[in-house]
Scaffold this motif. Sequence first.
Motif, PDB file in Angstrom:
ATOM      1  N   HIS A   1     -24.450  -2.040 -49.677  1.00 36.23           N
ATOM      2  CA  HIS A   1     -23.658  -2.886 -50.569  1.00 36.23           C
ATOM      3  C   HIS A   1     -24.039  -2.559 -52.003  1.00 36.23           C
ATOM      4  O   HIS A   1     -25.146  -2.844 -52.437  1.00 36.23           O
ATOM      5  CB  HIS A   1     -23.888  -4.369 -50.277  1.00 36.23           C
ATOM      6  N   VAL A   2     -23.143  -1.903 -52.719  1.00 32.62           N
ATOM      7  CA  VAL A   2     -23.246  -1.444 -54.102  1.00 32.62           C
ATOM      8  C   VAL A   2     -23.837  -0.036 -54.145  1.00 32.62           C
ATOM      9  O   VAL A   2     -24.818   0.275 -53.480  1.00 32.62           O
ATOM     10  CB  VAL A   2     -24.095  -2.404 -54.970  1.00 32.62           C
ATOM     11  N   LEU A   3     -23.196   0.816 -54.932  1.00 37.43           N
ATOM     12  CA  LEU A   3     -23.657   2.194 -55.123  1.00 37.43           C
ATOM     13  C   LEU A   3     -24.809   2.204 -56.124  1.00 37.43           C
ATOM     14  O   LEU A   3     -24.630   2.409 -57.321  1.00 37.43           O
ATOM     15  CB  LEU A   3     -22.495   3.058 -55.623  1.00 37.43           C
ATOM     16  N   ASP A   4     -26.013   1.950 -55.590  1.00 39.05           N
ATOM     17  CA  ASP A   4     -27.193   1.890 -56.434  1.00 39.05           C
ATOM     18  C   ASP A   4     -28.372   2.466 -55.651  1.00 39.05           C
ATOM     19  O   ASP A   4     -28.166   3.235 -54.699  1.00 39.05           O
ATOM     20  CB  ASP A   4     -27.451   0.436 -56.859  1.00 39.05           C
ATOM     21  N   GLY A   5     -29.606   2.073 -56.005  1.00 36.98           N
ATOM     22  CA  GLY A   5     -30.776   2.637 -55.355  1.00 36.98           C
ATOM     23  C   GLY A   5     -30.780   2.470 -53.850  1.00 36.98           C
ATOM     24  O   GLY A   5     -31.215   3.367 -53.106  1.00 36.98           O
ATOM     25  N   ASN A   6     -30.283   1.341 -53.363  1.00 34.22           N
ATOM     26  CA  ASN A   6     -30.234   1.111 -51.912  1.00 34.22           C
ATOM     27  C   ASN A   6     -29.318   2.126 -51.224  1.00 34.22           C
ATOM     28  O   ASN A   6     -29.555   2.514 -50.068  1.00 34.22           O
ATOM     29  CB  ASN A   6     -29.770  -0.309 -51.614  1.00 34.22           C
TER      30      ASN A   6
ATOM     31  N   ARG B   1     -31.568  12.499 -42.816  1.00 31.85           N
ATOM     32  CA  ARG B   1     -32.771  12.511 -41.977  1.00 31.85           C
ATOM     33  C   ARG B   1     -32.452  12.249 -40.511  1.00 31.85           C
ATOM     34  O   ARG B   1     -33.025  12.884 -39.619  1.00 31.85           O
ATOM     35  CB  ARG B   1     -33.770  11.459 -42.496  1.00 31.85           C
ATOM     36  N   TYR B   2     -31.535  11.309 -40.247  1.00 31.52           N
ATOM     37  CA  TYR B   2     -31.279  10.901 -38.869  1.00 31.52           C
ATOM     38  C   TYR B   2     -29.830  11.119 -38.431  1.00 31.52           C
ATOM     39  O   TYR B   2     -29.447  10.724 -37.339  1.00 31.52           O
ATOM     40  CB  TYR B   2     -31.638   9.420 -38.682  1.00 31.52           C
ATOM     41  N   HIS B   3     -29.008  11.697 -39.303  1.00 26.83           N
ATOM     42  CA  HIS B   3     -27.596  11.972 -38.995  1.00 26.83           C
ATOM     43  C   HIS B   3     -26.831  10.680 -38.668  1.00 26.83           C
ATOM     44  O   HIS B   3     -26.023  10.631 -37.744  1.00 26.83           O
ATOM     45  CB  HIS B   3     -27.485  12.970 -37.832  1.00 26.83           C
ATOM     46  N   ILE B   4     -27.103   9.656 -39.462  1.00 27.39           N
ATOM     47  CA  ILE B   4     -26.424   8.366 -39.315  1.00 27.39           C
ATOM     48  C   ILE B   4     -25.423   8.227 -40.459  1.00 27.39           C
ATOM     49  O   ILE B   4     -25.817   8.267 -41.635  1.00 27.39           O
ATOM     50  CB  ILE B   4     -27.427   7.191 -39.355  1.00 27.39           C
ATOM     51  N   PRO B   5     -24.145   8.075 -40.191  1.00 24.18           N
ATOM     52  CA  PRO B   5     -23.153   7.937 -41.271  1.00 24.18           C
ATOM     53  C   PRO B   5     -23.326   6.608 -42.016  1.00 24.18           C
ATOM     54  O   PRO B   5     -23.911   5.654 -41.486  1.00 24.18           O
ATOM     55  CB  PRO B   5     -21.816   7.990 -40.535  1.00 24.18           C
ATOM     56  N   TYR B   6     -22.791   6.560 -43.232  1.00 28.58           N
ATOM     57  CA  TYR B   6     -22.867   5.301 -43.976  1.00 28.58           C
ATOM     58  C   TYR B   6     -21.557   5.002 -44.686  1.00 28.58           C
ATOM     59  O   TYR B   6     -20.759   5.904 -44.984  1.00 28.58           O
ATOM     60  CB  TYR B   6     -24.039   5.300 -44.972  1.00 28.58           C
ATOM     61  N   VAL B   7     -21.358   3.714 -44.910  1.00 30.15           N
ATOM     62  CA  VAL B   7     -20.213   3.210 -45.678  1.00 30.15           C
ATOM     63  C   VAL B   7     -20.769   2.323 -46.784  1.00 30.15           C
ATOM     64  O   VAL B   7     -21.924   1.881 -46.723  1.00 30.15           O
ATOM     65  CB  VAL B   7     -19.233   2.416 -44.788  1.00 30.15           C
ATOM     66  N   VAL B   8     -19.950   2.060 -47.797  1.00 26.07           N
ATOM     67  CA  VAL B   8     -20.409   1.264 -48.940  1.00 26.07           C
ATOM     68  C   VAL B   8     -19.370   0.211 -49.291  1.00 26.07           C
ATOM     69  O   VAL B   8     -18.182   0.535 -49.469  1.00 26.07           O
ATOM     70  CB  VAL B   8     -20.669   2.139 -50.179  1.00 26.07           C
ATOM     71  N   THR B   9     -19.811  -1.042 -49.378  1.00 21.45           N
ATOM     72  CA  THR B   9     -18.979  -2.091 -49.963  1.00 21.45           C
ATOM     73  C   THR B   9     -19.358  -2.218 -51.433  1.00 21.45           C
ATOM     74  O   THR B   9     -20.540  -2.246 -51.772  1.00 21.45           O
ATOM     75  CB  THR B   9     -19.190  -3.434 -49.246  1.00 21.45           C
ATOM     76  N   GLU B  10     -18.361  -2.280 -52.303  1.00 21.22           N
ATOM     77  CA  GLU B  10     -18.633  -2.379 -53.738  1.00 21.22           C
ATOM     78  C   GLU B  10     -18.124  -3.708 -54.281  1.00 21.22           C
ATOM     79  O   GLU B  10     -16.978  -4.102 -54.030  1.00 21.22           O
ATOM     80  CB  GLU B  10     -17.980  -1.218 -54.482  1.00 21.22           C
ATOM     81  N   HIS B  11     -19.012  -4.414 -55.001  1.00 22.21           N
ATOM     82  CA  HIS B  11     -18.694  -5.707 -55.616  1.00 22.21           C
ATOM     83  C   HIS B  11     -18.766  -5.654 -57.135  1.00 22.21           C
ATOM     84  O   HIS B  11     -18.273  -6.551 -57.808  1.00 22.21           O
ATOM     85  CB  HIS B  11     -19.716  -6.776 -55.176  1.00 22.21           C
ATOM     86  N   TRP B  12     -19.412  -4.644 -57.672  1.00 19.63           N
ATOM     87  CA  TRP B  12     -19.848  -4.645 -59.064  1.00 19.63           C
ATOM     88  C   TRP B  12     -18.675  -4.496 -60.033  1.00 19.63           C
ATOM     89  O   TRP B  12     -17.845  -3.605 -59.902  1.00 19.63           O
ATOM     90  CB  TRP B  12     -20.826  -3.499 -59.285  1.00 19.63           C
ATOM     91  N   THR B  13     -18.674  -5.370 -61.059  1.00 18.19           N
ATOM     92  CA  THR B  13     -17.615  -5.324 -62.079  1.00 18.19           C
ATOM     93  C   THR B  13     -17.865  -4.240 -63.123  1.00 18.19           C
ATOM     94  O   THR B  13     -17.044  -4.065 -64.023  1.00 18.19           O
ATOM     95  CB  THR B  13     -17.501  -6.677 -62.805  1.00 18.19           C
ATOM     96  N   ARG B  14     -18.972  -3.503 -63.027  1.00 18.01           N
ATOM     97  CA  ARG B  14     -19.265  -2.502 -64.059  1.00 18.01           C
ATOM     98  C   ARG B  14     -18.160  -1.455 -64.177  1.00 18.01           C
ATOM     99  O   ARG B  14     -17.943  -0.888 -65.251  1.00 18.01           O
ATOM    100  CB  ARG B  14     -20.601  -1.808 -63.778  1.00 18.01           C
TER     101      ARG B  14
ATOM    102  N   HIS C   1     -26.507   8.643 -64.381  1.00 16.53           N
ATOM    103  CA  HIS C   1     -26.139   7.498 -63.549  1.00 16.53           C
ATOM    104  C   HIS C   1     -24.725   7.664 -62.997  1.00 16.53           C
ATOM    105  O   HIS C   1     -24.456   7.437 -61.818  1.00 16.53           O
ATOM    106  CB  HIS C   1     -26.242   6.210 -64.375  1.00 16.53           C
ATOM    107  N   ARG C   2     -23.805   8.094 -63.834  1.00 19.03           N
ATOM    108  CA  ARG C   2     -22.426   8.322 -63.401  1.00 19.03           C
ATOM    109  C   ARG C   2     -22.366   9.437 -62.347  1.00 19.03           C
ATOM    110  O   ARG C   2     -21.675   9.303 -61.325  1.00 19.03           O
ATOM    111  CB  ARG C   2     -21.552   8.685 -64.600  1.00 19.03           C
ATOM    112  N   PHE C   3     -23.102  10.521 -62.597  1.00 24.30           N
ATOM    113  CA  PHE C   3     -23.107  11.642 -61.659  1.00 24.30           C
ATOM    114  C   PHE C   3     -23.640  11.220 -60.291  1.00 24.30           C
ATOM    115  O   PHE C   3     -23.049  11.544 -59.249  1.00 24.30           O
ATOM    116  CB  PHE C   3     -23.966  12.780 -62.223  1.00 24.30           C
ATOM    117  N   LEU C   4     -24.745  10.480 -60.275  1.00 23.59           N
ATOM    118  CA  LEU C   4     -25.349  10.058 -59.006  1.00 23.59           C
ATOM    119  C   LEU C   4     -24.437   9.089 -58.258  1.00 23.59           C
ATOM    120  O   LEU C   4     -24.340   9.141 -57.029  1.00 23.59           O
ATOM    121  CB  LEU C   4     -26.713   9.420 -59.268  1.00 23.59           C
ATOM    122  N   THR C   5     -23.763   8.198 -58.990  1.00 20.89           N
ATOM    123  CA  THR C   5     -22.816   7.261 -58.363  1.00 20.89           C
ATOM    124  C   THR C   5     -21.689   8.029 -57.673  1.00 20.89           C
ATOM    125  O   THR C   5     -21.319   7.730 -56.531  1.00 20.89           O
ATOM    126  CB  THR C   5     -22.237   6.301 -59.413  1.00 20.89           C
ATOM    127  N   LYS C   6     -21.142   9.031 -58.365  1.00 27.73           N
ATOM    128  CA  LYS C   6     -20.072   9.846 -57.777  1.00 27.73           C
ATOM    129  C   LYS C   6     -20.564  10.583 -56.529  1.00 27.73           C
ATOM    130  O   LYS C   6     -19.847  10.690 -55.531  1.00 27.73           O
ATOM    131  CB  LYS C   6     -19.553  10.851 -58.801  1.00 27.73           C
TER     132      LYS C   6
END
Length: 379
Positions: A103-108, A118-131, A142-147
């Motif tokens: 939840h949120v494209l950040d450090g988590n 590492r474990y070949h587990i897919p992931y999805v992201v829910t985004e809430h942030w108004t930024r 920061h922009r590059f890593l988010t993309k």
Amino acid sequence: MHIVFLPAWYPNRNDDMEGLFVRKHALAVAAHHKVDVLFLKAEPNLKEPQFEHFEHGNLREHYIYYPRGNNKVCMVLRFFALYRSGIKHIMKEYGKPDLVHAHVLDGNSFMALWTKYRYHIPYVVTEHWTRYLRNDFKSYLHRFLTKWLARKAQWIMPVSEDLGKAMRKCGVKGNYQQVSNVVDDFFFQNISPASVSNCKTILHICCFSEAAKNNFGLLRTVKKLSETRSDFKLLMVGDGKDRAATQAYAEHLQLPQNSVVFIGKLQPPEIKKALNDCSFSVLFSNYENQPVVICESLACGKPVVATHVGGIPELINETNGITVPVQDETALYHALNRMLDTYQTYDSADISHRAEEFSFARVGEKYSRIYQSAVSKSK
């Protein structure tokens, strides 16, 4: 399926309201799947990490509280080391998950990416942030890593279509599918038409952040409204860093006695009662994403007056309320004046029925379909 949630915000021992919307997503998913939530929180007075675990049926919550330090490099290294140990613990105790849901494209989300490699587990992201609505990135890096994190996710799930458009406008590419916030089921119960009263109640629920909520503008408009009619009161519910300043500003405006009442923070059942008792609700925000308080108001069958900003136009139309331009106090004055005379003409049952897309069942089912697609695509 076995899903691991990695939220940036989540209710914790310091703040039981932080990221409450994420817990509701987790509970919606837990109606269909087994869910482990791993949440890290830095605290200034700790000397060593502390661990807490709670279980609610299919939902298991794992907390790691760790010392907050001044050395940013050490903090980042500690953050990722603890996250890695938490993920390994979950896998050892409960088995390899089918999917990671950040939840949120950040450090988590970096840890979601780590589990993918590492474990070949897919992931999805829910985004809430108004930024993204403000194109607000800390730096080019920061922009590059988010993309990068977005491109590696199977799905990006903003809580409003408007947020998804803003993300794409910021250059954040990926597979998008909107999934709404969740409203507690009891908000949909005991729906009845608004009663006609000699003193109509306007309900305003928010965290008191002036930059976002423009409470001063709302109070100025209510002051102007009180000069032409006296058949209403405004209840301001919530807490936050600008609450004291807002109350001081209300006193400065010399509003009529009892025309504005500050209630403080309420728990969800108390919010339900306040919505049942009000005539309609109002939100005069400068920016928003998908405000849960509007979803809750609609679930209770109450019409809403709100600004035409963010995801709000996706929620409000002529059948359930009125939208006004941002910071347009004249438009808000006319909208409140009109709603005070017409709120009882809105169809409460229809408003509540249309809001069922925010229910636990609907959101949980939508996530299940997305999860199945994400796992299938990763094979």
